[in-house]
Design a protein around this motif. Structure first.
Motif, PDB file in Angstrom:
ATOM      1  N   THR A   1       0.880  -1.152   0.000  1.00 20.06           N
ATOM      2  CA  THR A   1       0.000   0.000   0.000  1.00 20.06           C
ATOM      3  C   THR A   1       0.919   1.204   0.000  1.00 20.06           C
ATOM      4  O   THR A   1       1.873   1.258   0.753  1.00 20.06           O
ATOM      5  N   ARG A   2       0.641   2.202  -0.840  1.00 16.80           N
ATOM      6  CA  ARG A   2       1.602   3.279  -1.058  1.00 16.80           C
ATOM      7  C   ARG A   2       1.061   4.652  -0.697  1.00 16.80           C
ATOM      8  O   ARG A   2      -0.058   4.993  -1.017  1.00 16.80           O
ATOM      9  N   TYR A   3       1.943   5.399  -0.075  1.00 17.74           N
ATOM     10  CA  TYR A   3       1.730   6.817   0.203  1.00 17.74           C
ATOM     11  C   TYR A   3       2.706   7.574  -0.686  1.00 17.74           C
ATOM     12  O   TYR A   3       3.906   7.316  -0.635  1.00 17.74           O
ATOM     13  N   CYS A   4       2.225   8.497  -1.512  1.00 18.49           N
ATOM     14  CA  CYS A   4       3.088   9.273  -2.408  1.00 18.49           C
ATOM     15  C   CYS A   4       3.237  10.694  -1.874  1.00 18.49           C
ATOM     16  O   CYS A   4       2.237  11.370  -1.626  1.00 18.49           O
TER      17      CYS A   4
ATOM     18  N   GLU B   1       9.501  19.068   2.542  1.00 20.27           N
ATOM     19  CA  GLU B   1       9.510  17.661   2.147  1.00 20.27           C
ATOM     20  C   GLU B   1       9.645  16.788   3.380  1.00 20.27           C
ATOM     21  O   GLU B   1       8.969  15.766   3.511  1.00 20.27           O
ATOM     22  N   ARG B   2      10.527  17.172   4.303  1.00 21.59           N
ATOM     23  CA  ARG B   2      10.754  16.380   5.510  1.00 21.59           C
ATOM     24  C   ARG B   2       9.470  16.225   6.332  1.00 21.59           C
ATOM     25  O   ARG B   2       9.154  15.136   6.806  1.00 21.59           O
ATOM     26  N   GLU B   3       8.728  17.310   6.497  1.00 19.57           N
ATOM     27  CA  GLU B   3       7.478  17.253   7.255  1.00 19.57           C
ATOM     28  C   GLU B   3       6.491  16.289   6.597  1.00 19.57           C
ATOM     29  O   GLU B   3       5.888  15.443   7.272  1.00 19.57           O
ATOM     30  N   ALA B   4       6.330  16.381   5.284  1.00 20.95           N
ATOM     31  CA  ALA B   4       5.417  15.482   4.569  1.00 20.95           C
ATOM     32  C   ALA B   4       5.886  14.035   4.676  1.00 20.95           C
ATOM     33  O   ALA B   4       5.080  13.128   4.888  1.00 20.95           O
ATOM     34  N   MET B   5       7.201  13.816   4.550  1.00 15.15           N
ATOM     35  CA  MET B   5       7.733  12.451   4.643  1.00 15.15           C
ATOM     36  C   MET B   5       7.469  11.852   6.023  1.00 15.15           C
ATOM     37  O   MET B   5       7.075  10.688   6.139  1.00 15.15           O
ATOM     38  N   LEU B   6       7.684  12.639   7.077  1.00 20.50           N
ATOM     39  CA  LEU B   6       7.459  12.128   8.430  1.00 20.50           C
ATOM     40  C   LEU B   6       6.003  11.751   8.665  1.00 20.50           C
ATOM     41  O   LEU B   6       5.712  10.700   9.253  1.00 20.50           O
ATOM     42  N   PHE B   7       5.079  12.572   8.186  1.00 19.64           N
ATOM     43  CA  PHE B   7       3.655  12.239   8.323  1.00 19.64           C
ATOM     44  C   PHE B   7       3.307  10.994   7.508  1.00 19.64           C
ATOM     45  O   PHE B   7       2.561  10.131   7.965  1.00 19.64           O
ATOM     46  N   ALA B   8       3.841  10.883   6.292  1.00 16.00           N
ATOM     47  CA  ALA B   8       3.568   9.721   5.441  1.00 16.00           C
ATOM     48  C   ALA B   8       4.150   8.452   6.056  1.00 16.00           C
ATOM     49  O   ALA B   8       3.496   7.398   6.068  1.00 16.00           O
ATOM     50  N   ILE B   9       5.366   8.531   6.574  1.00 11.79           N
ATOM     51  CA  ILE B   9       6.000   7.360   7.190  1.00 11.79           C
ATOM     52  C   ILE B   9       5.233   6.936   8.434  1.00 11.79           C
ATOM     53  O   ILE B   9       5.018   5.736   8.666  1.00 11.79           O
ATOM     54  N   ASP B  10       4.783   7.892   9.220  1.00  9.99           N
ATOM     55  CA  ASP B  10       4.009   7.561  10.414  1.00  9.99           C
ATOM     56  C   ASP B  10       2.721   6.836  10.038  1.00  9.99           C
ATOM     57  O   ASP B  10       2.366   5.819  10.640  1.00  9.99           O
ATOM     58  N   ALA B  11       2.020   7.342   9.022  1.00  6.37           N
ATOM     59  CA  ALA B  11       0.776   6.697   8.574  1.00  6.37           C
ATOM     60  C   ALA B  11       1.062   5.302   8.016  1.00  6.37           C
ATOM     61  O   ALA B  11       0.332   4.346   8.306  1.00  6.37           O
ATOM     62  N   ALA B  12       2.123   5.172   7.224  1.00  9.61           N
ATOM     63  CA  ALA B  12       2.479   3.868   6.647  1.00  9.61           C
ATOM     64  C   ALA B  12       2.875   2.881   7.746  1.00  9.61           C
ATOM     65  O   ALA B  12       2.535   1.694   7.685  1.00  9.61           O
ATOM     66  N   HIS B  13       3.580   3.374   8.756  1.00 12.94           N
ATOM     67  CA  HIS B  13       3.970   2.505   9.874  1.00 12.94           C
ATOM     68  C   HIS B  13       2.736   1.971  10.599  1.00 12.94           C
ATOM     69  O   HIS B  13       2.650   0.774  10.901  1.00 12.94           O
TER      70      HIS B  13
ATOM     71  N   ALA C   1      10.941   4.743  -4.072  1.00 11.38           N
ATOM     72  CA  ALA C   1      10.602   4.168  -2.771  1.00 11.38           C
ATOM     73  C   ALA C   1      11.582   4.714  -1.740  1.00 11.38           C
ATOM     74  O   ALA C   1      12.795   4.586  -1.898  1.00 11.38           O
ATOM     75  N   THR C   2      11.060   5.359  -0.687  1.00 17.18           N
ATOM     76  CA  THR C   2      11.935   5.947   0.323  1.00 17.18           C
ATOM     77  C   THR C   2      11.815   5.280   1.684  1.00 17.18           C
ATOM     78  O   THR C   2      12.705   5.407   2.511  1.00 17.18           O
ATOM     79  N   TRP C   3      10.720   4.592   1.928  1.00 22.82           N
ATOM     80  CA  TRP C   3      10.538   3.907   3.209  1.00 22.82           C
ATOM     81  C   TRP C   3       9.574   2.752   3.012  1.00 22.82           C
ATOM     82  O   TRP C   3       8.532   2.908   2.387  1.00 22.82           O
ATOM     83  N   THR C   4       9.932   1.581   3.553  1.00 26.11           N
ATOM     84  CA  THR C   4       9.091   0.393   3.456  1.00 26.11           C
ATOM     85  C   THR C   4       8.942  -0.227   4.837  1.00 26.11           C
ATOM     86  O   THR C   4       9.947  -0.462   5.527  1.00 26.11           O
ATOM     87  N   HIS C   5       7.703  -0.477   5.237  1.00 29.94           N
ATOM     88  CA  HIS C   5       7.451  -1.084   6.547  1.00 29.94           C
ATOM     89  C   HIS C   5       8.111  -2.457   6.625  1.00 29.94           C
ATOM     90  O   HIS C   5       8.035  -3.244   5.695  1.00 29.94           O
ATOM     91  N   GLY C   6       8.781  -2.708   7.724  1.00 31.95           N
ATOM     92  CA  GLY C   6       9.443  -3.990   7.930  1.00 31.95           C
ATOM     93  C   GLY C   6      10.849  -4.037   7.359  1.00 31.95           C
ATOM     94  O   GLY C   6      11.586  -4.986   7.628  1.00 31.95           O
TER      95      GLY C   6
END
Length: 95
Positions: free
Chosen positions: A22-25, A48-60, A82-87
């Motif tokens: 499942t992807r967050y862009c 970009e950092r703020e958006a990435m942190l929110f996206a990573i938190d939601a993906a986590h 791809a910048t972050w993948t759960h697991g």
């Protein structure tokens, strides 16, 4: 080189056929950043950092509930990286 400008009707699918995640862009639009997920747009974020942190938190959180989740960043050419993948990647991400 100018960054690609995606219009508000550009949809980022939550699931891409042939890819199990499942992807967050995370996408830049003008001077601000947005997260696109499941046909919805979240933001704006000032960096970009703020958006990435929110996206990573939601993906986590999604990953913790059993989904395979990933965060993508649209580059200057419109390619999804791809910048972050759960697991696979550290949570929380390092500053």
């Amino acid at each position: 080189m100018p960054r690609p400008q995606l219009h508000s009707n550009t949809l980022a699918p939550a699931v891409v056929p042939g890819h199990p995640h499942t992807r967050y862009c995370v996408i830049r639009q003008g001077d601000v950043w947005f997260i696109k997920f499941d046909g919805e747009e979240y933001g704006p974020y000032q960096t970009e950092r703020e958006a990435m942190l929110f996206a990573i938190d939601a993906a986590h959180k999604l990953g913790e509930s059993g989904e395979e989740a990933q965060v993508l960043l649209m580059d200057e050419n419109g390619n999804a990286l791809a910048t972050w993948t759960h697991g696979q990647d550290r949570y929380p991400p390092r500053p």
